[in-house]
Design an enzyme around this catalytic site. Structure first.
Site, PDB file in Angstrom:
ATOM      1  CG  ASN A   9      -1.785   1.330   1.322  1.00 22.12           C
ATOM      2  OD1 ASN A   9      -1.886   1.999   0.360  1.00 22.12           O
ATOM      3  ND2 ASN A   9      -2.403   1.592   2.622  1.00 22.12           N
ATOM      4  CD1 TRP A  10       3.071   0.941  -3.293  1.00 23.06           C
ATOM      5  CD2 TRP A  10       3.628   2.412  -4.797  1.00 23.06           C
ATOM      6  NE1 TRP A  10       3.849   0.315  -4.091  1.00 23.06           N
ATOM      7  CE2 TRP A  10       4.046   1.157  -5.231  1.00 23.06           C
ATOM      8  CE3 TRP A  10       3.925   3.505  -5.753  1.00 23.06           C
ATOM      9  CZ2 TRP A  10       4.812   0.827  -6.359  1.00 23.06           C
ATOM     10  CZ3 TRP A  10       4.501   3.207  -6.728  1.00 23.06           C
ATOM     11  CH2 TRP A  10       4.916   2.462  -7.312  1.00 23.06           C
ATOM     12  CE  LYS A  11       0.149   3.326   4.923  1.00 23.31           C
ATOM     13  NZ  LYS A  11       0.009   3.440   6.215  1.00 23.31           N
ATOM     14  CG  HIS A  97      -5.976   1.857   5.210  1.00 25.07           C
ATOM     15  ND1 HIS A  97      -5.660   2.833   6.043  1.00 25.07           N
ATOM     16  CD2 HIS A  97      -4.763   0.886   5.103  1.00 25.07           C
ATOM     17  CE1 HIS A  97      -4.063   2.416   6.235  1.00 25.07           C
ATOM     18  NE2 HIS A  97      -3.840   1.188   5.683  1.00 25.07           N
ATOM     19  CD  GLU A  99      -2.927   5.507   6.807  1.00 20.65           C
ATOM     20  OE1 GLU A  99      -3.065   5.245   5.580  1.00 20.65           O
ATOM     21  OE2 GLU A  99      -1.910   4.926   7.674  1.00 20.65           O
ATOM     22  CD  GLU A 169      -3.699  -2.738   7.458  1.00 17.30           C
ATOM     23  OE1 GLU A 169      -2.560  -2.987   6.716  1.00 17.30           O
ATOM     24  OE2 GLU A 169      -4.280  -1.752   6.968  1.00 17.30           O
ATOM     25  N   GLY A 175       2.231   2.126  10.808  1.00 19.63           N
ATOM     26  CA  GLY A 175       3.349   3.130  10.528  1.00 19.63           C
ATOM     27  C   GLY A 175       3.877   3.545  12.179  1.00 19.63           C
ATOM     28  CB  SER A 215       5.077  -1.977  12.128  1.00 24.39           C
ATOM     29  OG  SER A 215       4.487  -0.688  12.380  1.00 24.39           O
ATOM     30  N   GLY A 236       2.845  -1.442   4.524  1.00 23.76           N
ATOM     31  CA  GLY A 236       2.763   0.243   4.124  1.00 23.76           C
ATOM     32  C   GLY A 236       4.175   0.609   4.011  1.00 23.76           C
ATOM     33  N   GLY A 237       4.778   1.157   4.874  1.00 17.86           N
ATOM     34  CA  GLY A 237       6.105   2.046   4.958  1.00 17.86           C
ATOM     35  C   GLY A 237       7.341   1.023   4.122  1.00 17.86           C
TER      36      GLY A 237
HETATM   37  C1  PEP Z   1      -0.904   0.096   6.179  1.00 21.70           C
HETATM   38  O1  PEP Z   1      -0.953   1.184   5.806  1.00 21.70           O
HETATM   39  O2  PEP Z   1      -1.688  -0.720   5.283  1.00 21.70           O
HETATM   40  C2  PEP Z   1       0.338  -0.600   6.831  1.00 21.70           C
HETATM   41  C3  PEP Z   1       0.107  -1.725   7.328  1.00 21.70           C
HETATM   42  O3  PEP Z   1       1.386   0.369   7.136  1.00 21.70           O
HETATM   43  P1  PEP Z   1       2.656   0.039   7.702  1.00 21.70           P
HETATM   44  O4  PEP Z   1       3.230  -1.298   7.156  1.00 21.70           O
HETATM   45  O5  PEP Z   1       3.578   1.241   7.364  1.00 21.70           O
HETATM   46  O6  PEP Z   1       2.362  -0.164   9.274  1.00 21.70           O
END
Ligand code: PEP
Length: 258
Positions: A9-11, A97, A99, A169, A175, A215, A236-237
């Site tokens: 997920n590049w956001k 999601h 967010e 999640e 994040g 994470s 994500g990151g």
């Molecule tokens: C996400 O946003 O779906 C996510 C899991 O982010 P991160 O891996 O950065 O925690």
């Protein structure tokens, strides 16, 4: 037998120039990896979907979007439909999601409308659920997850339920660098399967892909992904650099596949 599915997920990251570099690098690095039992999905922002779609042609990488609206078309300024996503080669769409829930006030009912619309257009929704830190500390994780699952899947038929992915999640792990322990995550995944078995059937629950997100990085990926009920990761990151994304995919290939 459930296949591991790793989705990035590049956001709201990467312009089209950065997209070209990242996709090309992922493509090159994937070539050297045996990935028979792992599906790889990238979910760039809307502005990069068309270019990414062209770049991954002929490769095993699949394309997903990060959101969509539940109407076919019309006067919905700023929105994107399932049909539009499908027309540029998307096969997946992330829905609900945390967010989107937190910053754009998306509710389970609203997400449910999008889920149905995505399935109608043969897009596989990756539906996110997860508790906040407050929820976990108050020991109501399971109540929150059950309410979310029942809400986002409301009215889905047996046939439709076979066309979704769930991503667990925990909001406190997104994040933050704090991942759920493999055991904590697996326990919630098993609970999700139990809810699905009650709502549909055990067979349906056994077939459902449930990803973990929060994470995930190359260091913790193997321990998380080798749990009995963790079928992949929503990353994500760590998906923003080819190196870490590829190493997570590599960890998935090493896992026992049921
Ligand atoms: C996400 O946003 O779906 C996510 C899991 O982010 P991160 O891996 O950065 O925690």
């Amino acid at each position: 037998m459930r296949k591991k599915i790793i989705a990035g997920n590049w956001k709201m990251n990467k312009d089209i120039h950065e997209t070209v570099s990242l996709v090309n690098e992922i493509k090159d690095r994937l070539n050297g990896l045996s990935k028979n039992n792992v599906d790889v999905i990238i979910c760039p922002p809307f502005t990069s979907l068309v270019i990414a779609s062209g770049l991954i042609k002929g490769s095993t990488i699949k394309l997903g979007a990060q959101n969509m609206y539940h109407k076919d078309d019309g006067a919905y300024t700023g929105e994107i439909s399932a049909r539009m996503l499908k027309s540029i080669g998307c096969e997946y769409v992330i829905l609900g999601h945390s967010e989107r829930r937190q910053y754009f006030s998306e509710t389970n009912e609203f997400i449910n409308l999008k889920v149905k619309q995505a399935i109608l257009y043969n897009l596989i929704p990756i539906i996110c659920v997860g508790e906040t830190l407050e929820g976990r500390e108050s020991k109501v994780t399971k109540n929150i997850i059950e309410t979310q699952i029942k809400g986002v899947l409301s009215g889905l038929t047996q046939e439709q339920i076979n066309k979704i992915i769930i991503a667990y999640e925990p909001v406190w792990a997104i994040g933050t660098g704090k991942n759920a322990t493999p055991e904590q995550a697996n326990e919630v995944h098993q609970f999700i399967r139990k809810i699905i078995s009650r709502l549909y059937s055990w067979d349906t629950a056994e077939r459902l892909t449930i990803q973990y997100g929060g994470s995930v990085n190359p260091q913790n990926a193997y321990d998380l992904l080798s749990q009995s009920d963790i079928d992949g990761a929503l990353v994500g990151g760590a998906c923003l650099k080819a190196d870490s994304f590829i190493n997570i995919i590599g960890a998935a290939t090493q896992c026992y596949v049921k």
